[in-house]
Design a protein around this motif. Sequence first.
Motif, PDB file in Angstrom:
ATOM      1  N   LEU A   6      15.756   5.349  10.128  1.00 45.96           N
ATOM      2  CA  LEU A   6      16.480   4.440  11.009  1.00 45.96           C
ATOM      3  C   LEU A   6      16.141   4.871  12.437  1.00 45.96           C
ATOM      4  N   ASN A   7      15.318   4.060  13.090  1.00 41.86           N
ATOM      5  CA  ASN A   7      14.730   4.447  14.372  1.00 41.86           C
ATOM      6  C   ASN A   7      15.516   3.855  15.548  1.00 41.86           C
TER       7      ASN A   7
ATOM      8  N   SER B  20      16.422  12.155   1.946  1.00 40.41           N
ATOM      9  CA  SER B  20      15.380  11.125   1.870  1.00 40.41           C
ATOM     10  C   SER B  20      15.458  10.103   2.998  1.00 40.41           C
ATOM     11  N   VAL B  21      16.527  10.190   3.800  1.00 42.56           N
ATOM     12  CA  VAL B  21      16.697   9.232   4.894  1.00 42.56           C
ATOM     13  C   VAL B  21      16.937   9.998   6.186  1.00 42.56           C
ATOM     14  N   ALA B  22      16.320   9.519   7.298  1.00 41.55           N
ATOM     15  CA  ALA B  22      16.517  10.189   8.579  1.00 41.55           C
ATOM     16  C   ALA B  22      16.868   9.181   9.674  1.00 41.55           C
ATOM     17  N   ILE B  23      17.735   9.618  10.578  1.00 44.51           N
ATOM     18  CA  ILE B  23      18.081   8.820  11.758  1.00 44.51           C
ATOM     19  C   ILE B  23      17.393   9.471  12.948  1.00 44.51           C
TER      20      ILE B  23
ATOM     21  N   GLU C 185      22.099  11.302   1.107  1.00 41.19           N
ATOM     22  CA  GLU C 185      22.182  12.299   2.173  1.00 41.19           C
ATOM     23  C   GLU C 185      21.181  11.981   3.272  1.00 41.19           C
ATOM     24  N   VAL C 186      21.642  12.125   4.512  1.00 43.32           N
ATOM     25  CA  VAL C 186      20.860  11.696   5.668  1.00 43.32           C
ATOM     26  C   VAL C 186      20.718  12.866   6.645  1.00 43.32           C
ATOM     27  N   ALA C 187      19.543  12.950   7.293  1.00 43.80           N
ATOM     28  CA  ALA C 187      19.346  13.924   8.373  1.00 43.80           C
ATOM     29  C   ALA C 187      19.303  13.181   9.702  1.00 43.80           C
ATOM     30  N   LEU C 188      19.838  13.798  10.752  1.00 40.03           N
ATOM     31  CA  LEU C 188      19.790  13.177  12.081  1.00 40.03           C
ATOM     32  C   LEU C 188      18.945  14.052  12.997  1.00 40.03           C
ATOM     33  N   ILE C 189      17.997  13.437  13.698  1.00 38.09           N
ATOM     34  CA  ILE C 189      17.121  14.208  14.579  1.00 38.09           C
ATOM     35  C   ILE C 189      17.379  13.794  16.020  1.00 38.09           C
TER      36      ILE C 189
END
Length: 209
Positions: A173-174, A146-149, A86-90
């Motif tokens: 992921l920047n 645990s993962v963010a974009i 699962e990924v969050a996007l900011i």
Amino acid sequence: MDEETKIPQATAKRLPLYYRFINNLYLQGKKRVSSKELSEAVKVDSATIRRDFSYFGALGKKGYGYNVEYLLSFFRKTLDQDETTEVALIGVGNLGTAFLNYNFMKNNNTKIVVAFDAQKERVGGEIGGVPIEHIDNLEEKMGNVSVAILTVPSQAAQGITDRLVAKGVSGILNFTPARITVPSTVRVHHIDLSVELQSLAYFLKHYPL
Ligand code: ATP
């Protein structure tokens, strides 16, 4: 697990590419594939493919090729296809919105489950089925992701990164041009689209194919 750790990083990076192609062959009912066919499809030279596949324990036979079913089960196991990350996007601007509309699940085992933005007008709704929350509520709403974009403006990148790290995020992921600082336990992959594009243009000009 030991088997996985033996795979070199460069090989591991090509794995999703192989997986996608092999999965398509499997869905088409194909039983085997030659390294030449693979090479043409994924645009990796066949010597590299043979070396990569030897790490997978897949031994191609001359005139026979590789067993599609074996490769697929290996890739599934290694990529943990059954377990979704699962990924969050900011930052729900132009780029962030495009990612939310893009269906990562198609060929992948990652899924954006929540997005954050600082602009009140962008908060509250959903894009591509993903709820948009206010950045003030980051810690509360991101759960165990645990993962963010990162698709925020550069100047916001480090502050948000610090909050993500404090919340326990292990991968970022920047997409901002900012170089962000993280503890050694956090992995950052940096994708600067304008630098990539400039670099491509430079190579075309100075090293024409
Ligand atoms: P647009 O101009 O349509 O917003 P953009 O991608 O060019 O698109 P940017 O200025 O790069 O816009 O900002 C990307 C998104 O990040 C915007 O939606 C903005 O509201 C959001 N943003 C800016 N600062 C923060 C912050 N500190 N926390 C979360 N989101 C932020």
